[in-house]
Write a protein that holds these residues in place. Structure first.
Motif, short mmCIF file in Angstrom:
data_model
loop_
_atom_site.label_atom_id
_atom_site.label_comp_id
_atom_site.label_asym_id
_atom_site.label_seq_id
_atom_site.Cartn_x
_atom_site.Cartn_y
_atom_site.Cartn_z
N THR A 13 0.85 -1.18 0.00
CA THR A 13 0.00 0.00 0.00
C THR A 13 0.89 1.23 0.00
OG1 THR A 13 -1.93 1.05 1.01
CG2 THR A 13 -0.27 0.18 2.52
N TYR A 14 0.33 2.33 -0.44
CA TYR A 14 1.04 3.60 -0.49
C TYR A 14 0.34 4.56 0.46
CZ TYR A 14 3.31 1.57 -4.49
OH TYR A 14 4.04 0.72 -5.28
N ILE A 15 1.11 5.21 1.31
CA ILE A 15 0.56 6.05 2.37
C ILE A 15 1.20 7.42 2.31
CG2 ILE A 15 0.23 6.27 4.86
CD1 ILE A 15 0.71 3.21 5.06
N ARG A 16 0.38 8.46 2.33
CA ARG A 16 0.93 9.82 2.41
C ARG A 16 1.40 10.05 3.84
NH1 ARG A 16 -4.00 11.72 -0.57
NH2 ARG A 16 -4.69 11.73 1.57
N SER A 17 2.65 9.71 4.07
CA SER A 17 3.24 9.81 5.40
C SER A 17 4.75 9.72 5.25
CB SER A 17 2.71 8.68 6.30
OG SER A 17 3.10 8.91 7.64
N SER A 135 -6.80 0.56 7.46
CA SER A 135 -7.05 1.39 8.64
C SER A 135 -5.80 2.20 9.01
CB SER A 135 -7.49 0.51 9.81
OG SER A 135 -7.87 1.31 10.91
N LEU A 136 -4.62 1.57 8.91
CA LEU A 136 -3.36 2.29 9.16
C LEU A 136 -3.23 3.47 8.20
CD1 LEU A 136 -0.44 2.70 10.20
CD2 LEU A 136 0.26 0.91 8.61
N LYS A 137 -3.49 3.22 6.92
CA LYS A 137 -3.43 4.27 5.91
C LYS A 137 -4.40 5.40 6.25
CE LYS A 137 -4.31 4.91 0.94
NZ LYS A 137 -3.18 5.74 0.58
N SER A 138 -5.64 5.05 6.58
CA SER A 138 -6.64 6.06 6.94
C SER A 138 -6.20 6.87 8.14
CB SER A 138 -7.99 5.40 7.24
OG SER A 138 -8.54 4.86 6.07
N LEU A 139 -5.69 6.21 9.17
CA LEU A 139 -5.25 6.92 10.36
C LEU A 139 -4.15 7.92 10.03
CD1 LEU A 139 -5.27 7.34 13.47
CD2 LEU A 139 -3.43 5.65 13.55
N LEU A 140 -3.13 7.48 9.31
CA LEU A 140 -2.00 8.37 9.04
C LEU A 140 -2.36 9.50 8.07
CD1 LEU A 140 0.93 5.80 8.94
CD2 LEU A 140 0.35 7.42 10.77
N SER A 144 -8.01 9.35 11.51
CA SER A 144 -8.81 8.29 12.10
C SER A 144 -8.77 7.01 11.29
CB SER A 144 -10.24 8.65 12.36
OG SER A 144 -10.95 9.45 11.71
N GLY A 145 -8.69 5.90 12.02
CA GLY A 145 -8.70 4.59 11.38
C GLY A 145 -10.12 4.17 11.07
N ILE A 146 -10.26 2.99 10.49
CA ILE A 146 -11.58 2.44 10.20
C ILE A 146 -11.88 1.32 11.20
CG2 ILE A 146 -11.45 3.06 7.75
CD1 ILE A 146 -10.76 0.14 7.13
#
Length: 155
Positions: A13-17, A135-140, A144-146
């Motif tokens: 996955t790719y995360i803006r972080s 959920s990790l991606k959403s949190l960062l 908030s996570g899912i």
């Protein structure tokens, strides 16, 4: 002696972080609780034990293992087993978190291998990792996570 057939599961996955924030989210119990509903507890030194503890009133240990390799913030490798099978070395699988900078984001690759093919653990992680990492991606990205405990609605 029989050799057991193994399988692996890989999720990217790719995360803006940043790599530091992703690594912290995996290893800090207070952050993991916010997107996983569990805490990953260890001193994160090679050879140390780690526990995956349900973040509720019972605080049940769900998964146990040992830290194999730690190279913050780019790599974490650990073994993984159900507490009921912890005494059997053959029951352990391995999880590798590869965290790399990718332009203005992070590419997170989770490889869960050495899983017994067809086992309940193999089935569980193939369903669990996608929701946990979403959920990790959403949190960062949003703060908030899912709900990782959500179930599909009946048809």
């Amino acid at each position: 002696m029989t050799t057991r057939e193994t399988t692996s599961f890989v999720y990217v996955t790719y995360i803006r972080s940043t790599p530091d924030k992703v690594f912290e989210a995996i290893t800090r119990p207070d952050i993991a609780r916010r997107y996983w509903g569990h805490e990953n507890v260890s001193d994160w030194k090679p050879g140390s034990k780690w526990e995956h503890i349900r973040a509720n009133d019972e605080r049940t240990v769900q998964i146990v293992g040992k830290v194999v390799e730690v190279s913050p913030p780019t790599r974490l490798v650990m073994t993984w087993a159900s507490p009921s099978q912890a005494a059997d070395p053959a029951s352990y699988s391995r999880v590798t978190f590869g965290i790399e900078e990718y332009d203005a984001m992070v590419r997170l690759t989770v490889t869960h291998d050495e899983l017994e093919a067809g086992s309940g653990m193999a089935k569980g992680i193939s369903q669990g990792w996608p929701v946990v990492l979403s959920s990790l991606k959403s949190l960062l990205e949003t703060g908030s996570g899912i709900n990782v405990f959500a179930k599909p609605k009946s048809a």
